[in-house]
Write an enzyme that holds these catalytic residues in place. Structure first.
Site, PDB file in Angstrom:
ATOM      1  N   LYS A 116       0.665  -1.282   0.027  1.00 36.04           N
ATOM      2  CA  LYS A 116       0.051   0.004   0.009  1.00 36.04           C
ATOM      3  C   LYS A 116       0.803   1.446  -0.005  1.00 36.04           C
ATOM      4  CE  LYS A 116      -3.412  -2.882   0.362  1.00 36.04           C
ATOM      5  NZ  LYS A 116      -2.719  -3.841   0.101  1.00 36.04           N
ATOM      6  N   GLU A 200      -3.204   8.034   7.520  1.00 37.34           N
ATOM      7  CA  GLU A 200      -3.971   9.148   6.736  1.00 37.34           C
ATOM      8  C   GLU A 200      -5.313   9.478   7.499  1.00 37.34           C
ATOM      9  OE1 GLU A 200      -4.243   6.770   2.924  1.00 37.34           O
ATOM     10  OE2 GLU A 200      -6.092   5.820   3.393  1.00 37.34           O
ATOM     11  N   HIS A 235     -16.811  -5.934   5.336  1.00 39.55           N
ATOM     12  CA  HIS A 235     -16.034  -5.726   4.212  1.00 39.55           C
ATOM     13  C   HIS A 235     -16.300  -6.694   2.832  1.00 39.55           C
ATOM     14  CE1 HIS A 235     -13.641  -2.696   6.280  1.00 39.55           C
ATOM     15  NE2 HIS A 235     -13.451  -3.557   7.102  1.00 39.55           N
ATOM     16  N   ARG A 292      -6.185  -8.107  -9.607  1.00 41.73           N
ATOM     17  CA  ARG A 292      -6.825  -9.540 -10.373  1.00 41.73           C
ATOM     18  C   ARG A 292      -8.210  -8.810 -11.021  1.00 41.73           C
ATOM     19  NH1 ARG A 292      -8.464  -8.549  -4.925  1.00 41.73           N
ATOM     20  NH2 ARG A 292     -10.820  -8.302  -4.808  1.00 41.73           N
TER      21      ARG A 292
HETATM   22  C1  MV4 Z   1     -10.394   4.225   4.975  1.00 45.36           C
HETATM   23  C2  MV4 Z   1     -11.716   4.438   5.735  1.00 45.36           C
HETATM   24  C3  MV4 Z   1     -11.764   5.798   5.863  1.00 45.36           C
HETATM   25  N1  MV4 Z   1     -10.869   6.628   5.725  1.00 45.36           N
HETATM   26  N2  MV4 Z   1      -9.421   5.090   4.918  1.00 45.36           N
HETATM   27  C4  MV4 Z   1     -11.626  -0.461   4.482  1.00 45.36           C
HETATM   28  C5  MV4 Z   1     -11.197  -1.607   3.539  1.00 45.36           C
HETATM   29  C6  MV4 Z   1      -9.728  -0.765   3.147  1.00 45.36           C
HETATM   30  N3  MV4 Z   1      -9.959  -1.127   1.555  1.00 45.36           N
HETATM   31  C7  MV4 Z   1      -9.815   0.398   3.348  1.00 45.36           C
HETATM   32  N4  MV4 Z   1     -10.845   0.672   4.312  1.00 45.36           N
HETATM   33  C8  MV4 Z   1     -11.237   1.895   4.537  1.00 45.36           C
HETATM   34  N5  MV4 Z   1     -10.187   3.075   4.481  1.00 45.36           N
HETATM   35  C9  MV4 Z   1      -9.600   6.331   5.375  1.00 45.36           C
HETATM   36  N6  MV4 Z   1      -8.550   7.302   5.048  1.00 45.36           N
HETATM   37  C10 MV4 Z   1     -12.743   3.585   5.607  1.00 45.36           C
HETATM   38  C11 MV4 Z   1     -12.465   2.248   5.128  1.00 45.36           C
HETATM   39  C12 MV4 Z   1     -13.680   1.482   5.181  1.00 45.36           C
HETATM   40  C13 MV4 Z   1     -14.279   0.847   4.198  1.00 45.36           C
HETATM   41  C14 MV4 Z   1     -13.953   1.078   2.842  1.00 45.36           C
HETATM   42  C15 MV4 Z   1     -14.514   0.711   1.937  1.00 45.36           C
HETATM   43  C16 MV4 Z   1     -15.535   0.005   2.015  1.00 45.36           C
HETATM   44  C17 MV4 Z   1     -16.176  -0.592   3.198  1.00 45.36           C
HETATM   45  C18 MV4 Z   1     -15.473   0.009   4.386  1.00 45.36           C
HETATM   46  C19 MV4 Z   1     -15.887  -0.281   5.542  1.00 45.36           C
HETATM   47  C20 MV4 Z   1     -15.273   0.340   6.648  1.00 45.36           C
HETATM   48  C21 MV4 Z   1     -14.085   1.034   6.758  1.00 45.36           C
END
Ligand code: MV4
Length: 448
Positions: A116, A200, A235, A292
């Site tokens: 990442k 972040e 998720h 993917r």
């Molecule tokens: C975040 C976020 C809020 N702010 N990053 C969750 C999975 C991973 N791909 C990154 N995720 C998140 N990153 C920042 N800076 C909130 C999430 C997140 C989320 C993102 C996408 C779909 C569902 C989610 C559920 C909880 C938190």
């Protein structure tokens, strides 16, 4: 083009890849576990090779057994599908060492984007929008405090090797950040063998919007626009749609182009997805890149008319992308409901066992990607997704109406599935008005 292709996967995606291979004149070969012995997708393969017992650690995750099967069947390529070994750079490297084409990016491109921190650095260079935060790995507590003070709380600590929600912690103040940092580092080191973490700005109430991209081995990359995947629980995505609702056309183009620029810079060949969060003002921030073909790729296929799996095989064989960015036009709206063998009334507990009744829906604009059928027995070892119901219609309201009809026609029993849940969502004002975010499914379930 390849003459024989080994599919290192099972279920609906194995069938999806079989169909794409056949249309290209490529002979599909399937590996299977003892638990999948009777899987009907295997009937459509030219050759099948058993690679071990049901548990995936003894079969679909065994690189040695899959490579042995590839040698026995004399294939020239392997398609990993999604899950299992799809994002394992070591597997891609072993394939290369064995002179078998891995259908996906080079191990180097996979590693660059799978980490990442390096991914975020590349995104910044490509002008793909990212969250404000640390420039790379956080070295010590002082640095963490400085970064957090400059971007403001709440912040999120993420593991560089994490993803899909693993290895993340939210901190609302300095004290919480101190403990989050230590915990996140230890967890990441234990879980991924890499303790690097970054910080972040934490965004609340966002939407999950992702851009489908395709790159070839000749330095080209195009995007196929976006999908909204906000309808998720823990998720696990439940519903996806394309295009993402409520985005200004100029904004849509700019973000999608920036995603293609990132993939081009990474010298990436194959299908990739660049994930973003979008806030209420349509600001985009990149989360991570999936290297993917994704479960939800069909919604993009329906609105662009492009076969993403075929394209991924073509570019792996060295062909240039058969289309230019200007050839890609959005047409109508598509929705996908994931049909999981789970009981939503009992905390989504998996429902392995026999399917005595399976009556699929049909009609104009209805697509069902599944390996299930009457008489199928769901093995206990794998993911509970047994199918994807996809609809395509000229507009979003018509797509919702078409999905309601398809869900009503669809009968699966006696096992419980997510079909009744999808029926309720299709009548939810928040969903119908596209007025949702990444938390609304969980809120809906809590309020029922
Ligand atoms: C975040 C976020 C809020 N702010 N990053 C969750 C999975 C991973 N791909 C990154 N995720 C998140 N990153 C920042 N800076 C909130 C999430 C997140 C989320 C993102 C996408 C779909 C569902 C989610 C559920 C909880 C938190």
């Amino acid at each position: 083009m390849f003459s024989r292709l080994l599919i290192a996967n099972r279920g609906e995606i194995a069938l999806r890849i079989i169909r794409a291979a056949r249309e290209l004149g490529v002979k599909p070969v399937c590996v299977y576990s003892e638990a999948d012995r009777d899987g009907w997708w295997l009937k459509h393969a030219d050759e099948t090779v058993c690679i071990g017992p049901g548990p995936s650690v003894d079969s679909y995750l065994r690189i040695d057994r899959i490579i042995s099967a590839a040698e026995i069947a004399n294939v020239d390529a392997i398609h990993p599908g999604y899950g299992f070994l799809a994002e394992n750079a070591h597997f891609a490297e072993v394939c290369r060492d064995c002179h078998i084409e891995f259908i996906g990016p080079s191990p180097e491109a996979m590693a660059r984007l799978g980490d990442k921190i390096t991914c975020k650095k590349m995104a910044r260079a490509a002008k793909t929008p990212t969250f404000p935060g640390s420039d790379g790995a956080i070295e010590d507590e002082d640095e963490a405090m400085e970064v957090a003070a400059s971007i403001g709380y709440p912040v999120i600590v993420k593991a560089s090797a994490g993803g899909g929600g693993r290895g993340m912690r939210i901190a609302h103040n300095e004290a919480a950040l101190r403990s989050s940092l230590t915990a996140a580092r230890q967890e990441a080191a234990a879980a991924f063998g890499n303790g690097a973490v970054y910080i972040e700005k934490f965004l609340e109430n966002a939407r999950h919007v992702e851009v489908q991209v395709l790159g070839d081995k000749h330095g080209h990359a195009v995007h196929l626009y976006d999908r909204d995947c906000s309808s998720q629980r823990r998720h696990q995505k439940l519903i996806e749609e394309a295009p993402a609702p409520g985005i200004d056309p100029k904004k849509r183009d700019a973000v999608a182009r920036s995603a293609a620029d990132l993939i081009r810079r990474a010298e990436y060949a194959g299908a990739a997805t660049v994930e973003f969060l979008m806030d209420a003002e349509q600001n985009f921030y990149m989360l991570e890149v999936n290297t993917r073909v994704q479960v939800e790729h069909p919604v993009t296929e329906m609105v662009t008319g492009i076969d993403i799996v075929q394209a991924s095989i073509r570019v792996a064989a060295g062909e240039p992308l058969p289309f230019k960015q200007r050839d890609i036009k959005l047409n109508g709206h598509a929705l996908e409901c994931r049909i999981n063998a789970e009981d939503p009334d009992r905390g989504f507990t998996p429902q392995p066992g026999p399917v005595d009744r399976f009556i699929p829906p049909g009609g104009l604009g209805v697509r069902l990607d599944t390996h299930a059928h009457t008489g199928y027995r769901i093995p206990p070892h794998y993911d509970s997704m047994i199918g994807k119901l996809i609809v395509h219609a000229p507009t979003r309201p018509e797509a919702i109406q078409r999905m309601r009809g398809a869900l009503d026609e669809f009968e699966i029993g006696p096992i419980k599935t997510t079909i009744p849940l999808h029926r309720r969502v299709m009548d939810q004002p928040l969903f119908v008005d596209a007025n949702y975010d990444i938390h609304y499914i969980e809120r809906m379930l809590a309020s029922e």
